[in-house]
Write an enzyme that holds these catalytic residues in place. Sequence first.
Site, PDB file in Angstrom:
ATOM      1  N   GLY A  68       0.816  -1.205   0.000  1.00 57.17           N
ATOM      2  CA  GLY A  68       0.000   0.000   0.000  1.00 57.17           C
ATOM      3  C   GLY A  68       0.846   1.249   0.000  1.00 57.17           C
ATOM      4  N   GLY A  70       1.904   3.049   2.472  1.00 60.59           N
ATOM      5  CA  GLY A  70       2.989   3.040   3.445  1.00 60.59           C
ATOM      6  C   GLY A  70       4.234   2.366   2.908  1.00 60.59           C
ATOM      7  N   LEU A  72       5.110   2.194  -0.263  1.00 58.97           N
ATOM      8  CA  LEU A  72       5.687   3.092  -1.254  1.00 58.97           C
ATOM      9  C   LEU A  72       6.380   4.270  -0.587  1.00 58.97           C
ATOM     10  CD1 LEU A  72       2.661   2.974  -3.711  1.00 58.97           C
ATOM     11  CD2 LEU A  72       4.911   1.957  -4.109  1.00 58.97           C
ATOM     12  N   THR A  93      -4.551  -1.199   1.505  1.00 59.92           N
ATOM     13  CA  THR A  93      -5.943  -0.905   1.842  1.00 59.92           C
ATOM     14  C   THR A  93      -6.499   0.208   0.970  1.00 59.92           C
ATOM     15  OG1 THR A  93      -5.554  -1.569   4.134  1.00 59.92           O
ATOM     16  CG2 THR A  93      -7.505  -0.236   3.699  1.00 59.92           C
ATOM     17  N   LEU A 217       3.645  20.963  -8.841  1.00 58.19           N
ATOM     18  CA  LEU A 217       3.012  21.830  -7.852  1.00 58.19           C
ATOM     19  C   LEU A 217       2.584  21.053  -6.618  1.00 58.19           C
ATOM     20  CD1 LEU A 217       0.682  23.882 -10.225  1.00 58.19           C
ATOM     21  CD2 LEU A 217       2.748  24.743  -9.081  1.00 58.19           C
ATOM     22  N   GLU A 272       1.815   7.645   7.356  1.00 57.53           N
ATOM     23  CA  GLU A 272       2.835   7.330   8.348  1.00 57.53           C
ATOM     24  C   GLU A 272       3.258   8.612   9.067  1.00 57.53           C
ATOM     25  OE1 GLU A 272       3.666   4.116   8.714  1.00 57.53           O
ATOM     26  OE2 GLU A 272       2.345   3.598   7.036  1.00 57.53           O
TER      27      GLU A 272
END
Length: 324
Positions: A68, A70, A72, A93, A217, A272
């Site tokens: 998920g 986290g 990455l 998730t 941006l 995180e």
Amino acid sequence: MSGADTPRRALLVVNKKARNGGLDLDAVKGVLRRGGIATVEPPPGETDCKALIHAHVGTCDMVILGGGDGTLNAAAQALAEAHLPLGILPLGTANDLARSLGLPADPLAAAEVIATVPARPIDLGCVNGHYFFNVASIGFSADLAGELTADLKRRLGTIGYAVAAFRLLRRARPFTVSIEHDGTVETVRTIQVSVGNGRHYGGGMTVEENATVDDGLLNFYSLEVAHWWRLLALLPALRRGTQGKAADVRAFQTTEVVLRTKKPRPVNTDGELTTYTPAHVRVLPRAVQVHAPDFPAPNFPAPDVPAPDFPAPSQARGRPSIFP
């Protein structure tokens, strides 16, 4: 590394603790093989993404991560430093980055994208030296990250975000934050400040409806609401990314912003808790190459979060704070 007639070598790292991390990957590897990709897997027990990526620089042509947001997030800085293209198997998730990139939710279809679609550059965000793909936030969202347990996400999926959010609502209180950007400094009272690099975050929320991960941006918004129940009314707009049109939401685009609070507050990056205020957030244009479609378009359904709809006020964004 691989020549024209030899398979590309991909470091394949799967987070077994992700919601769908226990998936049998034989079919996925078959799709990759047919696409000319040979996978290299780390020994069991070796899960440090950063160390694994750096260890395979020079021996692998790309990195494939299964997990998920986290997972990455943990690999973001190493990917940028190693200059290795990224393939994503959305096994978490929320899979907000996959949604922002327009990737299919099905792992086999995602493997087909990795094998057939060329890598293209996308931006990263960076806050106090911590890299992120989706969003950095302080306030309600950071409190939610602390409340949302792995067990709750595993059992309830994206609905777990809504369950945890409703638990926190009555405890949400405004705090003071100083916002410095583009030569201006503003001090406001807010429930949450978010600085987005991509389009989606938080299990189906949207930073800004027209944001992309390759526009160079950051999209900022601050929920300057007087009462916690106002967040319920804002939920439909937060899911669509139109909250910047509301009278009690401050929104703008920038490339760099500094957030200061009276006391250090935790910063949530991609779900995180990674650092504290003061938070110096900046965009890193074209920092990572990702195998994804040319035009990011969300194709994941947003989680079914019950909330009353509301008409967006007509007052323009960028107005003075409603707080003294």
